[in-house]
Design a protein around this motif. Sequence first.
Motif, short mmCIF file in Angstrom:
data_model
loop_
_atom_site.label_atom_id
_atom_site.label_comp_id
_atom_site.label_asym_id
_atom_site.label_seq_id
_atom_site.Cartn_x
_atom_site.Cartn_y
_atom_site.Cartn_z
N GLU A 162 67.62 16.28 31.72
CA GLU A 162 68.78 16.56 30.88
C GLU A 162 68.95 18.05 30.62
OE1 GLU A 162 68.50 12.42 28.21
OE2 GLU A 162 68.31 14.38 27.25
N LEU A 163 67.86 18.79 30.60
CA LEU A 163 67.88 20.20 30.21
C LEU A 163 68.04 21.17 31.38
CD1 LEU A 163 65.06 19.99 27.51
CD2 LEU A 163 67.51 20.34 27.09
N LYS A 164 68.23 20.65 32.57
CA LYS A 164 68.42 21.52 33.72
C LYS A 164 69.60 22.46 33.49
CE LYS A 164 66.47 18.85 37.57
NZ LYS A 164 66.77 18.13 38.83
N GLY A 165 69.38 23.74 33.76
CA GLY A 165 70.43 24.73 33.64
C GLY A 165 70.65 25.28 32.25
N THR A 166 69.83 24.83 31.28
CA THR A 166 70.01 25.28 29.88
C THR A 166 69.12 26.47 29.53
OG1 THR A 166 68.27 23.82 29.01
CG2 THR A 166 70.51 22.91 29.17
N GLY A 167 68.14 26.77 30.38
CA GLY A 167 67.16 27.80 30.04
C GLY A 167 65.95 27.24 29.32
N VAL A 168 65.96 25.95 29.01
CA VAL A 168 64.84 25.28 28.35
C VAL A 168 64.16 24.35 29.35
CG1 VAL A 168 64.12 23.78 26.44
CG2 VAL A 168 66.06 25.35 26.14
N THR A 169 62.84 24.43 29.42
CA THR A 169 62.09 23.57 30.34
C THR A 169 61.12 22.68 29.58
OG1 THR A 169 60.32 25.21 30.68
CG2 THR A 169 62.22 25.31 32.18
N VAL A 170 60.80 21.54 30.17
CA VAL A 170 59.82 20.60 29.62
C VAL A 170 58.78 20.31 30.69
CG1 VAL A 170 59.43 18.31 28.64
CG2 VAL A 170 61.54 19.54 28.12
N THR A 171 57.52 20.49 30.32
CA THR A 171 56.40 20.22 31.23
C THR A 171 55.51 19.16 30.60
OG1 THR A 171 56.43 22.48 32.08
CG2 THR A 171 54.40 21.23 32.39
N CYS A 172 55.08 18.21 31.40
CA CYS A 172 54.16 17.17 30.93
C CYS A 172 52.81 17.37 31.62
CB CYS A 172 54.73 15.79 31.23
SG CYS A 172 53.81 14.46 30.44
N LEU A 173 51.79 17.71 30.84
CA LEU A 173 50.45 17.93 31.38
C LEU A 173 49.68 16.61 31.33
CD1 LEU A 173 48.22 19.80 32.43
CD2 LEU A 173 47.72 20.43 30.06
N CYS A 174 49.12 16.23 32.49
CA CYS A 174 48.44 14.93 32.61
C CYS A 174 47.01 15.13 33.11
CB CYS A 174 49.21 14.03 33.57
SG CYS A 174 50.91 13.70 33.09
N PRO A 175 46.11 15.60 32.27
CA PRO A 175 44.73 15.79 32.71
C PRO A 175 43.96 14.48 32.77
CG PRO A 175 44.93 16.37 30.41
CD PRO A 175 46.32 16.00 30.88
N GLY A 176 42.88 14.49 33.56
CA GLY A 176 41.94 13.39 33.53
C GLY A 176 40.93 13.65 32.43
N GLN A 177 39.72 13.10 32.56
CA GLN A 177 38.68 13.33 31.57
C GLN A 177 38.45 14.83 31.41
OE1 GLN A 177 35.21 10.38 31.07
NE2 GLN A 177 35.43 10.61 33.26
N THR A 178 38.42 15.29 30.17
CA THR A 178 38.19 16.70 29.87
C THR A 178 37.11 16.78 28.81
OG1 THR A 178 40.53 17.13 30.34
CG2 THR A 178 39.30 18.87 29.24
N ASN A 179 36.24 17.75 28.93
CA ASN A 179 35.08 17.86 28.04
C ASN A 179 35.47 18.43 26.68
OD1 ASN A 179 32.51 17.75 27.09
ND2 ASN A 179 31.72 19.42 28.34
N THR A 180 36.11 17.59 25.86
CA THR A 180 36.52 17.97 24.51
C THR A 180 36.05 16.92 23.53
OG1 THR A 180 38.62 16.76 24.57
CG2 THR A 180 38.63 19.00 25.50
#
Length: 257
Positions: A162-180
């Motif tokens: 929906e936000l294409k061309g607006t200057g706003v981007t959305v990124t979805c980070l999908c990590p696996g197991q992380t040592n936290t």
Amino acid sequence: MVTGAASGLGFELALLLARDGYDLILADIDADKLQQAKENLASQYASEIQLIVKDLSKNNVAEQIFEATHGKPIDVLINNAGFGIFGTFSNTDWQREMDMLNLHVMTTTHLTKLVLKGMLERGEGRILNMSSLAAFQPGPLMSLYYASKAYILSFSEAIANELKGTGVTVTCLCPGQTNTSFQQVVSNGAEASNNKIKFNIGCPKEVAKYGYEAMLKGKVVAVPGKINRFLSRLPRFLPRRTSTAIIRKIQEKNRDH
């Protein structure tokens, strides 16, 4: 703004933002750890840092957090806060599950909506939503966690379009197991390094760096690690029933301490 910023991936992402000269608004439920995070950041960088101590799993907390910013323009929003619950759905605690769903679904969605308006008015902004490798298939023994992360992935991909061309981007980070500390909470207090399946546990610094760089590039879906990228595609080639059974076997083995 970074939620869940007191430790783990949230703190590592805050470090990267401070390194690049951003002032920070950090939100977390843990006041002591949040203060420690601020002191750590302030010892390395000159960023102005505002702390917001809130339980992000509660109703209408997104509005409270947004109001606490006092109208400051938010150029980057990182919806990182989250936790997981292990066990069969019939036996897990509903209040805890409701809190998790509120956090992953309602708070993430509402905070994004509140911040997005200003970004669109300015014609620029970046949003990073924390999902998981769990988003790509059903997850027996963590059913609602997997489902809520699938929601975040679907939501992020949709609004990114929906936000294409607006200057706003959305990124979805999908990590696996992380040592936290996330792994410790899910594993009933056991350290992530003691998980039975530990060949593919990611380093928080590396995962945060990968997600941060993907966000800056405007990438929509970011899956760190070759093994994780392979696993994210596996459900496309296996019958859904088979991939679900595999996930159950992995969960049973990994959480059996």
